[in-house]
Design an enzyme around this catalytic site. Structure first.
Site, mmCIF file in Angstrom:
data_model
loop_
_atom_site.group_PDB
_atom_site.id
_atom_site.type_symbol
_atom_site.label_atom_id
_atom_site.label_comp_id
_atom_site.label_asym_id
_atom_site.label_seq_id
_atom_site.Cartn_x
_atom_site.Cartn_y
_atom_site.Cartn_z
ATOM 1 N N ASN A 69 0.865 -1.176 0.000
ATOM 2 C CA ASN A 69 0.000 0.000 0.000
ATOM 3 C C ASN A 69 0.903 1.228 0.000
ATOM 4 O OD1 ASN A 69 0.608 0.663 2.790
ATOM 5 N ND2 ASN A 69 -0.700 -1.073 3.325
ATOM 6 N N GLY A 117 -2.482 -9.389 3.609
ATOM 7 C CA GLY A 117 -2.336 -10.092 2.333
ATOM 8 C C GLY A 117 -0.889 -10.419 1.991
ATOM 9 N N VAL A 118 -0.536 -10.249 0.721
ATOM 10 C CA VAL A 118 0.823 -10.543 0.261
ATOM 11 C C VAL A 118 1.840 -9.703 1.033
ATOM 12 C CG1 VAL A 118 2.331 -10.672 -1.739
ATOM 13 C CG2 VAL A 118 -0.099 -10.650 -2.088
ATOM 14 N N ASP A 119 1.513 -8.455 1.241
ATOM 15 C CA ASP A 119 2.409 -7.522 1.927
ATOM 16 C C ASP A 119 2.792 -8.065 3.308
ATOM 17 O OD1 ASP A 119 3.775 -5.144 2.114
ATOM 18 O OD2 ASP A 119 2.029 -3.956 2.699
ATOM 19 N N THR A 163 -6.344 -7.705 -6.308
ATOM 20 C CA THR A 163 -7.499 -8.621 -6.275
ATOM 21 C C THR A 163 -7.891 -9.067 -4.865
ATOM 22 O OG1 THR A 163 -6.177 -10.632 -6.522
ATOM 23 C CG2 THR A 163 -6.908 -9.539 -8.549
ATOM 24 N N TYR A 167 -8.166 -4.822 -2.242
ATOM 25 C CA TYR A 167 -8.544 -3.767 -3.192
ATOM 26 C C TYR A 167 -9.639 -4.202 -4.172
ATOM 27 C CZ TYR A 167 -4.715 -0.816 -1.440
ATOM 28 O OH TYR A 167 -3.887 -0.051 -0.659
HETATM 29 P P1 ADP Z 1 -4.316 -5.793 -2.800
HETATM 30 O O1 ADP Z 1 -4.374 -4.825 -1.655
HETATM 31 O O2 ADP Z 1 -3.461 -5.286 -3.957
HETATM 32 O O3 ADP Z 1 -5.662 -6.274 -3.217
HETATM 33 P P2 ADP Z 1 -3.794 -8.304 -1.327
HETATM 34 O O4 ADP Z 1 -2.512 -8.718 -0.721
HETATM 35 O O5 ADP Z 1 -4.931 -8.032 -0.429
HETATM 36 O O6 ADP Z 1 -3.425 -7.012 -2.243
HETATM 37 O O7 ADP Z 1 -4.251 -9.381 -2.395
HETATM 38 C C1 ADP Z 1 -3.679 -9.564 -3.673
HETATM 39 C C2 ADP Z 1 -3.765 -11.024 -4.060
HETATM 40 O O8 ADP Z 1 -2.710 -11.747 -3.425
HETATM 41 C C3 ADP Z 1 -5.043 -11.728 -3.646
HETATM 42 O O9 ADP Z 1 -5.482 -12.510 -4.755
HETATM 43 C C4 ADP Z 1 -4.617 -12.618 -2.482
HETATM 44 O O10 ADP Z 1 -5.380 -13.809 -2.407
HETATM 45 C C5 ADP Z 1 -3.203 -12.954 -2.872
HETATM 46 N N1 ADP Z 1 -2.273 -13.380 -1.799
HETATM 47 C C6 ADP Z 1 -2.366 -13.209 -0.456
HETATM 48 N N2 ADP Z 1 -1.289 -13.746 0.166
HETATM 49 C C7 ADP Z 1 -0.479 -14.258 -0.815
HETATM 50 C C8 ADP Z 1 0.767 -14.951 -0.843
HETATM 51 N N3 ADP Z 1 1.434 -15.235 0.292
HETATM 52 N N4 ADP Z 1 1.270 -15.332 -2.050
HETATM 53 C C9 ADP Z 1 0.626 -15.046 -3.193
HETATM 54 N N5 ADP Z 1 -0.544 -14.397 -3.243
HETATM 55 C C10 ADP Z 1 -1.107 -14.013 -2.074
#
Ligand code: ADP
Length: 168
Positions: A24, A32-34, A123, A126
């Protein structure tokens, strides 16, 4: 030519030169990924993010842009942080989502990274619809002018994987 591949799994476990983070604007961590990248990569990544923020992006990293840090304890060498747009039905933000992928590849080229893992930016929290996000991600990477040889989309669940497979 960039070879586009799909994987079902966790981006923090990928052995690639660089992993892309769906960060973000604050660059100070999130869910999430972050959250997963900072948890597994260790506190060094966040320290670097703070420095980047202080020296170059006082107001935060704008959506559609990308910056790199090292990757701490992750198998990758670098993390390329990009900020996806929040999905909106009132405004078409597709160009900003495409920019995330283009800018991440531009930063990868600057670093000399040849293999790059991407999450499905925007996805999650957001809320961007998966099918549309997959189409934008894949066409943007396909059409990019880059020295990256493998762009690996790492999809966290079967639903996301299926959306990307269909779009591909
Ligand atoms: P954003 O805020 O850009 O939507 P998110 O992290 O909430 O970012 O989600 C982006 C995508 O990453 C989602 O499809 C989520 O399911 C996926 N995601 C969450 N954790 C992981 C991970 N450890 N590895 C790969 N993808 C992930």
């Amino acid at each position: 030519m960039t070879n586009i591949t799909l994987a079902l799994g966790d981006i923090t476990e990928q052995s690639v030169d660089a992993v892309v983070n769906a960060a973000n604007s604050s660059l100070l961590g999130g869910g999430g990924v972050d959250g997963a990248i900072h948890r597994k990569g260790g506190p060094g990544i966040l320290d670097e993010c703070r420095d980047v923020r202080a020296s170059r992006y006082g107001k935060g990293l704008p959506a559609g842009q990308a910056v790199a840090t090292t990757a701490g304890r992750l198998p990758a060498r670098w993390v390329i942080h990009t900020v996806g747009p929040v999905f909106s039905t009132a405004e078409d933000r597709s160009a900003t989502l495409a920019s995330c992928y283009r800018e991440a590849l531009r930063v990868a080229d600057e670093l000399g990274a040849r293999t790059v893992a991407f999450p499905a930016v925007s996805t999650g929290v957001y809320r961007w619809p998966l099918d549309d996000a997959a189409r934008i991600a894949l066409t943007t990477v396909r059409d990019a002018d880059t020295a990256v040889t493998e762009a690996r989309f790492v999809l966290f669940d079967q639903r996301a994987y299926d959306a990307f497979e269909t779009a591909l």
